[in-house]
Design a protein around this motif. Structure first.
Motif, mmCIF file in Angstrom:
data_model
loop_
_atom_site.group_PDB
_atom_site.id
_atom_site.type_symbol
_atom_site.label_atom_id
_atom_site.label_comp_id
_atom_site.label_asym_id
_atom_site.label_seq_id
_atom_site.Cartn_x
_atom_site.Cartn_y
_atom_site.Cartn_z
ATOM 1 N N GLY A 41 37.694 23.275 32.585
ATOM 2 C CA GLY A 41 37.227 22.633 31.364
ATOM 3 C C GLY A 41 38.250 22.797 30.258
ATOM 4 N N ILE A 42 38.072 22.066 29.194
ATOM 5 C CA ILE A 42 38.980 22.159 28.048
ATOM 6 C C ILE A 42 38.172 22.666 26.865
ATOM 7 C CG2 ILE A 42 40.538 20.909 26.515
ATOM 8 C CD1 ILE A 42 40.724 18.760 28.779
ATOM 9 N N LEU A 43 38.481 23.879 26.438
ATOM 10 C CA LEU A 43 37.820 24.437 25.264
ATOM 11 C C LEU A 43 38.449 23.782 24.031
ATOM 12 C CD1 LEU A 43 35.897 26.398 23.853
ATOM 13 C CD2 LEU A 43 37.695 28.130 24.007
ATOM 14 N N MET A 44 37.648 22.991 23.312
ATOM 15 C CA MET A 44 38.152 22.188 22.197
ATOM 16 C C MET A 44 37.554 22.670 20.891
ATOM 17 S SD MET A 44 39.848 19.336 21.284
ATOM 18 C CE MET A 44 39.909 18.411 22.791
ATOM 19 N N LYS A 68 43.361 20.359 15.422
ATOM 20 C CA LYS A 68 42.761 20.316 16.760
ATOM 21 C C LYS A 68 43.424 21.382 17.620
ATOM 22 C CE LYS A 68 42.361 17.080 20.649
ATOM 23 N NZ LYS A 68 42.635 15.700 21.090
ATOM 24 N N ASN A 69 42.617 22.320 18.140
ATOM 25 C CA ASN A 69 43.093 23.363 19.050
ATOM 26 C C ASN A 69 42.360 23.206 20.371
ATOM 27 O OD1 ASN A 69 44.749 24.997 17.214
ATOM 28 N ND2 ASN A 69 42.818 25.311 16.153
ATOM 29 N N TYR A 70 43.093 23.365 21.477
ATOM 30 C CA TYR A 70 42.423 23.289 22.771
ATOM 31 C C TYR A 70 43.149 24.158 23.790
ATOM 32 C CZ TYR A 70 45.903 19.556 23.340
ATOM 33 O OH TYR A 70 47.058 18.819 23.358
ATOM 34 N N ILE A 71 42.353 24.643 24.752
ATOM 35 C CA ILE A 71 42.843 25.526 25.810
ATOM 36 C C ILE A 71 42.329 24.976 27.139
ATOM 37 C CG2 ILE A 71 42.759 27.855 26.783
ATOM 38 C CD1 ILE A 71 42.071 28.872 23.953
ATOM 39 N N TYR A 72 43.208 24.894 28.123
ATOM 40 C CA TYR A 72 42.791 24.505 29.475
ATOM 41 C C TYR A 72 42.264 25.754 30.170
ATOM 42 C CZ TYR A 72 45.155 20.096 28.648
ATOM 43 O OH TYR A 72 45.529 18.884 28.140
ATOM 44 N N LEU A 73 40.985 25.779 30.455
ATOM 45 C CA LEU A 73 40.352 26.948 31.066
ATOM 46 C C LEU A 73 40.650 27.013 32.565
ATOM 47 C CD1 LEU A 73 36.887 26.649 29.290
ATOM 48 C CD2 LEU A 73 38.817 28.092 28.636
ATOM 49 N N GLY A 74 41.010 28.206 33.033
ATOM 50 C CA GLY A 74 41.273 28.408 34.460
ATOM 51 C C GLY A 74 42.577 27.804 34.922
ATOM 52 N N GLY A 126 46.903 27.902 34.028
ATOM 53 C CA GLY A 126 47.992 28.439 33.217
ATOM 54 C C GLY A 126 47.629 29.802 32.647
ATOM 55 N N GLU A 127 48.243 30.130 31.559
ATOM 56 C CA GLU A 127 48.070 31.448 30.952
ATOM 57 C C GLU A 127 47.198 31.404 29.704
ATOM 58 O OE1 GLU A 127 51.897 33.310 30.467
ATOM 59 O OE2 GLU A 127 52.579 32.514 32.384
ATOM 60 N N GLY A 128 46.392 30.409 29.578
ATOM 61 C CA GLY A 128 45.510 30.328 28.415
ATOM 62 C C GLY A 128 46.223 29.927 27.139
ATOM 63 N N GLU A 129 47.286 29.141 27.302
ATOM 64 C CA GLU A 129 48.066 28.707 26.133
ATOM 65 C C GLU A 129 47.207 27.811 25.231
ATOM 66 O OE1 GLU A 129 52.172 26.272 25.102
ATOM 67 O OE2 GLU A 129 51.696 26.761 27.182
ATOM 68 N N VAL A 130 47.303 28.064 23.915
ATOM 69 C CA VAL A 130 46.565 27.275 22.923
ATOM 70 C C VAL A 130 47.467 26.145 22.447
ATOM 71 C CG1 VAL A 130 45.426 27.292 20.675
ATOM 72 C CG2 VAL A 130 45.243 29.296 22.177
ATOM 73 N N TYR A 131 46.967 24.932 22.569
ATOM 74 C CA TYR A 131 47.693 23.754 22.088
ATOM 75 C C TYR A 131 47.097 23.357 20.741
ATOM 76 C CZ TYR A 131 49.306 23.522 26.896
ATOM 77 O OH TYR A 131 49.863 23.827 28.113
ATOM 78 N N GLU A 132 47.953 22.900 19.857
ATOM 79 C CA GLU A 132 47.460 22.554 18.520
ATOM 80 C C GLU A 132 48.067 21.235 18.050
ATOM 81 O OE1 GLU A 132 46.817 25.504 15.222
ATOM 82 O OE2 GLU A 132 48.481 24.377 14.335
ATOM 83 N N ALA A 133 47.245 20.471 17.370
ATOM 84 C CA ALA A 133 47.706 19.233 16.727
ATOM 85 C C ALA A 133 47.122 19.213 15.329
ATOM 86 C CB ALA A 133 47.243 18.019 17.519
ATOM 87 N N ARG A 134 47.918 18.759 14.389
ATOM 88 C CA ARG A 134 47.485 18.644 12.989
ATOM 89 C C ARG A 134 47.865 17.265 12.489
ATOM 90 N NH1 ARG A 134 46.867 23.427 9.907
ATOM 91 N NH2 ARG A 134 47.041 25.287 11.204
#
Length: 157
Positions: free
Chosen positions: A69-72, A84-90, A92-100
């Protein structure tokens, strides 16, 4: 005496006729205001943009084809900016992606589009939640439709 009664009846008939004509004449006079030729309609101009307390932080777990899932988290403000911050669950390494950036409203004032964001960037704005729309700006249907809802986070301060 009969003549006087006849004259009295005649005068009474004339007075009644004048009263009727006066009454009917007032009924056909134009009113003080001009009549409305076309029906006027009342349009309720309320929409999400001008009626809801939409600014805030929204969160949810969106479906993902190759992860859990994608934690948004999406924060929108009244000055039309977003984070906007999101993490791909399960994955990679739990990297947080961000867009502004900024967002714009559609003409009806119920959907925002995040500017400069690739992929799904449109959200239907409702009372205390956002619904992510598909790439064409349409609501996602089917069994996963409820998973595209981001709920507003209420701060208990």
């Amino acid at each position: 005496m009969k003549k006087m009664i006849l004259w009295a009846i005649l005068i009474l008939i004339i007075i009644i006729a004048i009263g009727i004509l006066f009454y009917l004449g007032r009924q056909t006079q134009s009113p003080d205001v001009e009549p409305i030729e076309e029906q006027e309609y009342y349009y309720d101009h309320h929409n999400a943009r001008n009626s809801l307390d939409y600014a805030g932080r929204y969160s949810g777990v969106l479906p993902c084809a190759d992860c859990d899932g994608i934690l948004m988290n999406l924060e929108i403000t009244y000055d039309s900016t977003f984070v906007k911050n999101y993490i791909y669950l399960g994955k990679g390494e739990g990297e947080v992606y961000e867009a502004r950036g900024s967002f714009v409203w559609n003409e009806t004032g119920n959907t925002i589009t995040l500017q400069g964001v690739e992929g799904a960037n449109q959200y239907f704005v409702s009372e205390n939640y956002l619904i992510q729309l598909d790439l064409e700006g349409k609501r996602i249907t089917g069994e996963l439709a409820d998973m595209y809802i981001l709920n507003k986070q209420i701060d208990l301060e």
